[in-house]
Design a protein around this motif. Structure first.
Motif, mmCIF file in Angstrom:
data_model
loop_
_atom_site.group_PDB
_atom_site.id
_atom_site.type_symbol
_atom_site.label_atom_id
_atom_site.label_comp_id
_atom_site.label_asym_id
_atom_site.label_seq_id
_atom_site.Cartn_x
_atom_site.Cartn_y
_atom_site.Cartn_z
ATOM 1 N N THR A 253 0.799 -1.226 0.000
ATOM 2 C CA THR A 253 0.000 0.000 0.000
ATOM 3 C C THR A 253 0.834 1.280 0.000
ATOM 4 O OG1 THR A 253 -0.156 -0.157 2.420
ATOM 5 C CG2 THR A 253 -1.976 -1.079 1.132
ATOM 6 N N GLU A 254 2.151 1.168 0.259
ATOM 7 C CA GLU A 254 2.999 2.357 0.303
ATOM 8 C C GLU A 254 4.455 1.969 0.060
ATOM 9 O OE1 GLU A 254 4.111 3.578 4.572
ATOM 10 O OE2 GLU A 254 2.105 2.657 4.802
ATOM 11 N N ARG A 255 5.278 2.959 -0.153
ATOM 12 C CA ARG A 255 6.707 2.734 -0.331
ATOM 13 C C ARG A 255 7.372 2.543 1.034
ATOM 14 N NH1 ARG A 255 10.257 4.610 -4.476
ATOM 15 N NH2 ARG A 255 12.424 4.654 -3.778
ATOM 16 N N VAL A 256 8.253 1.547 1.155
ATOM 17 C CA VAL A 256 8.987 1.339 2.397
ATOM 18 C C VAL A 256 10.485 1.340 2.089
ATOM 19 C CG1 VAL A 256 7.104 -0.020 3.382
ATOM 20 C CG2 VAL A 256 8.991 -1.185 2.259
ATOM 21 N N SER A 257 11.283 1.596 3.101
ATOM 22 C CA SER A 257 12.727 1.701 2.901
ATOM 23 C C SER A 257 13.404 0.346 3.054
ATOM 24 C CB SER A 257 13.331 2.672 3.920
ATOM 25 O OG SER A 257 13.277 2.123 5.227
ATOM 26 N N LYS A 258 14.580 0.250 2.469
ATOM 27 C CA LYS A 258 15.368 -0.978 2.594
ATOM 28 C C LYS A 258 15.828 -1.168 4.030
ATOM 29 C CE LYS A 258 19.321 -3.374 0.528
ATOM 30 N NZ LYS A 258 20.410 -3.291 -0.487
ATOM 31 N N GLU A 259 16.134 -0.082 4.726
ATOM 32 C CA GLU A 259 16.561 -0.169 6.117
ATOM 33 C C GLU A 259 15.455 -0.787 6.991
ATOM 34 O OE1 GLU A 259 19.017 2.370 3.867
ATOM 35 O OE2 GLU A 259 16.836 2.530 4.205
ATOM 36 N N TYR A 260 14.232 -0.341 6.773
ATOM 37 C CA TYR A 260 13.090 -0.882 7.512
ATOM 38 C C TYR A 260 12.915 -2.374 7.190
ATOM 39 C CZ TYR A 260 8.154 -1.648 8.716
ATOM 40 O OH TYR A 260 6.976 -2.139 9.219
ATOM 41 N N THR A 261 13.098 -2.716 5.937
ATOM 42 C CA THR A 261 12.980 -4.110 5.513
ATOM 43 C C THR A 261 13.984 -4.998 6.236
ATOM 44 O OG1 THR A 261 12.168 -3.521 3.311
ATOM 45 C CG2 THR A 261 13.222 -5.676 3.545
ATOM 46 N N ILE A 280 13.167 -5.916 -0.530
ATOM 47 C CA ILE A 280 11.956 -5.281 0.013
ATOM 48 C C ILE A 280 10.718 -6.083 -0.385
ATOM 49 C CG2 ILE A 280 10.543 -3.190 0.003
ATOM 50 C CD1 ILE A 280 13.134 -1.622 -0.659
ATOM 51 N N GLY A 281 10.562 -6.331 -1.665
ATOM 52 C CA GLY A 281 9.421 -7.112 -2.136
ATOM 53 C C GLY A 281 9.519 -8.577 -1.794
ATOM 54 N N ALA A 282 10.754 -9.101 -1.745
ATOM 55 C CA ALA A 282 10.941 -10.513 -1.402
ATOM 56 C C ALA A 282 10.403 -10.800 -0.004
ATOM 57 C CB ALA A 282 12.415 -10.876 -1.502
ATOM 58 N N LEU A 283 10.711 -9.925 0.953
ATOM 59 C CA LEU A 283 10.232 -10.115 2.320
ATOM 60 C C LEU A 283 8.710 -9.993 2.394
ATOM 61 C CD1 LEU A 283 11.258 -10.581 5.247
ATOM 62 C CD2 LEU A 283 11.146 -8.097 5.555
ATOM 63 N N ALA A 284 8.156 -9.070 1.620
ATOM 64 C CA ALA A 284 6.701 -8.859 1.628
ATOM 65 C C ALA A 284 5.936 -10.056 1.086
ATOM 66 C CB ALA A 284 6.356 -7.615 0.818
ATOM 67 N N SER A 285 6.596 -10.896 0.296
ATOM 68 C CA SER A 285 5.893 -12.023 -0.335
ATOM 69 C C SER A 285 5.658 -13.185 0.628
ATOM 70 C CB SER A 285 6.690 -12.517 -1.541
ATOM 71 O OG SER A 285 7.863 -13.205 -1.138
ATOM 72 N N LEU A 286 6.450 -13.306 1.683
ATOM 73 C CA LEU A 286 6.460 -14.521 2.499
ATOM 74 C C LEU A 286 5.100 -14.914 3.090
ATOM 75 C CD1 LEU A 286 9.888 -14.166 4.355
ATOM 76 C CD2 LEU A 286 9.355 -15.501 2.313
ATOM 77 N N PRO A 287 4.286 -13.971 3.605
ATOM 78 C CA PRO A 287 3.015 -14.402 4.192
ATOM 79 C C PRO A 287 2.010 -14.970 3.185
ATOM 80 C CG PRO A 287 3.634 -12.213 4.976
ATOM 81 C CD PRO A 287 4.527 -12.534 3.829
ATOM 82 N N TRP A 288 2.266 -14.797 1.891
ATOM 83 C CA TRP A 288 1.278 -15.138 0.875
ATOM 84 C C TRP A 288 1.460 -16.519 0.262
ATOM 85 C CZ3 TRP A 288 -2.967 -12.285 0.423
ATOM 86 C CH2 TRP A 288 -2.938 -10.976 0.927
ATOM 87 N N PHE A 289 2.311 -17.359 0.849
ATOM 88 C CA PHE A 289 2.511 -18.688 0.274
ATOM 89 C C PHE A 289 1.186 -19.448 0.203
ATOM 90 C CE2 PHE A 289 2.592 -19.520 4.805
ATOM 91 C CZ PHE A 289 2.000 -20.764 4.927
ATOM 92 N N GLY A 290 1.007 -20.177 -0.874
ATOM 93 C CA GLY A 290 -0.194 -20.991 -1.030
ATOM 94 C C GLY A 290 -1.474 -20.207 -1.216
ATOM 95 N N ARG A 291 -1.384 -18.891 -1.522
ATOM 96 C CA ARG A 291 -2.584 -18.064 -1.704
ATOM 97 C C ARG A 291 -2.495 -17.285 -3.018
ATOM 98 N NH1 ARG A 291 -3.542 -15.436 4.346
ATOM 99 N NH2 ARG A 291 -3.305 -17.366 5.515
ATOM 100 N N PRO A 292 -2.243 -17.949 -4.122
ATOM 101 C CA PRO A 292 -1.984 -17.240 -5.382
ATOM 102 C C PRO A 292 -3.169 -16.458 -5.924
ATOM 103 C CG PRO A 292 -2.227 -19.594 -5.776
ATOM 104 C CD PRO A 292 -2.168 -19.417 -4.294
ATOM 105 N N GLU A 293 -4.393 -16.854 -5.595
ATOM 106 C CA GLU A 293 -5.555 -16.104 -6.074
ATOM 107 C C GLU A 293 -5.732 -14.790 -5.316
ATOM 108 O OE1 GLU A 293 -5.752 -19.238 -4.992
ATOM 109 O OE2 GLU A 293 -6.311 -20.486 -6.728
#
Length: 306
Positions: A253-261, A280-293
């Motif tokens: 929903t917003e831009r985040v920094s690499k430091e925060y990541t 940054i995006g790699a870390l954000a993906s982790l909770p979504w495993f098995g929920r591709p729809e």
């Protein structure tokens, strides 16, 4: 006309049955890879009513049952609750699952699951017709390994989702089973290639050796084939990414920094393997495993796993 001959006309073996457990063996996710989706859909409808089942859902041609380990009493009733999982017991590095079913559901509970790839041992009763049948399969206990990846492409070439799937498919083996692949829509920052999406891969590993080999080989493949110098790769060895829901929502929903990541990764026990801006995006993906729809839809709220 040539006469058709069937070696076993009343058995449709599953491609595989996998059990991923939490660290305390209190919960397990039974993941069944089907060869006949309509039969698996029937099981989903009936099995979801069993006392041990906390959640049940399809993902492609796999059905996933989140269960509380232990034993329950099934009240089977034809056409209504005709089959189910009676027990899930963790014994060291093995998981014993007992199924029961009426009629055709009994065939599924016995022969169809007993003959699945990866089953170590089984005990089954006679099934079919009007019988109430029961079957027990013993399969390896697995830990879940989540691998988040982003930024492997450039303005001219590549696509993260294709590269990650092709690598994961090659790494799929009995010791490290490739369970799922999900694309995750992120907030469209200016640095994006085009659609601003990351990917999470899910594997089920039998031991530490399998985990180490998986991560090291995948890292080497990314370094070999990535078209970007900003590739990010992170690894979480846990039942689910329980501490990263808020972080992922922010990234969507917003831009985040690499430091925060990097701070969030450290706080949640996530190993950073490749630390380009794609982390940054790699870390954000982790909770979504098995929920591709769900993961591809902007603004979708992450539902609690347990």
């Amino acid at each position: 006309m040539e006469e058709l001959t069937l070696d076993d006309p009343y058995t449709v073996p599953y491609r595989g049955i996998y059990a991923v457990c939490d660290a305390k063996n209190e919960y397990a996710e039974i993941i069944e890879h089907s060869n006949c989706y309509s039969g698996a859909a029937w099981s989903l409808y009936h099995y979801a009513k069993a006392p041990l089942i906390l959640k049940a859902r399809p993902t492609g041609n796999m059905i996933r049952y989140l269960v509380k380990t232990g034993t329950s009493k099934l009240e089977l009733k034809a056409s209504v609750a005709a089959a189910g999982i009676e027990s899930v017991l963790v014994q060291g590095d093995e998981v014993e699952i007992t199924y029961a079913g009426l009629g055709g559901g009994g065939v599924g509970a016995t022969r169809c699951r007993a003959f699945a790839d990866g089953v170590l041992r089984y005990r089954i009763s006679e099934s079919g017709g009007e019988r109430c049948a029961k079957g027990t399969v013993v399969i390896p206990r697995r830990d879940r390994i989540l691998i988040g990846i982003d930024d492997t492409d450039s303005k001219d070439t590549g696509a993260t989702w294709t590269l990650t799937h092709n690598i994961a498919k090659e790494l799929d083996c009995p010791e490290a089973v490739y369970l799922s692949h999900a694309l995750v829509q992120l907030f469209p920052v200016p640095e994006k290639t085009q659609n601003c999406m990351s990917t999470v891969l899910e594997f089920g590993c039998v031991d530490e050796k399998a985990k180490t080999k998986l991560v090291e080989t995948l890292k080497k493949a990314l370094l070999k084939y990535s078209a970007s110098k900003e590739t990010g790769m992170v690894v979480l060895k846990d039942f689910y990414a329980k501490g990263l829901y808020e972080y992922s929502t922010r990234c969507r929903t917003e831009r985040v920094s690499k430091e925060y990541t990097l701070r969030c990764a450290e706080e949640n026990g996530v190993e950073v393997i490749l630390d380009g801006n794609g982390v940054i995006g790699a870390l954000a993906s982790l909770p979504w495993f098995g929920r591709p729809e769900e993961s591809i839809v902007p603004g979708t709220e992450i539902k609690p796993f347990i």
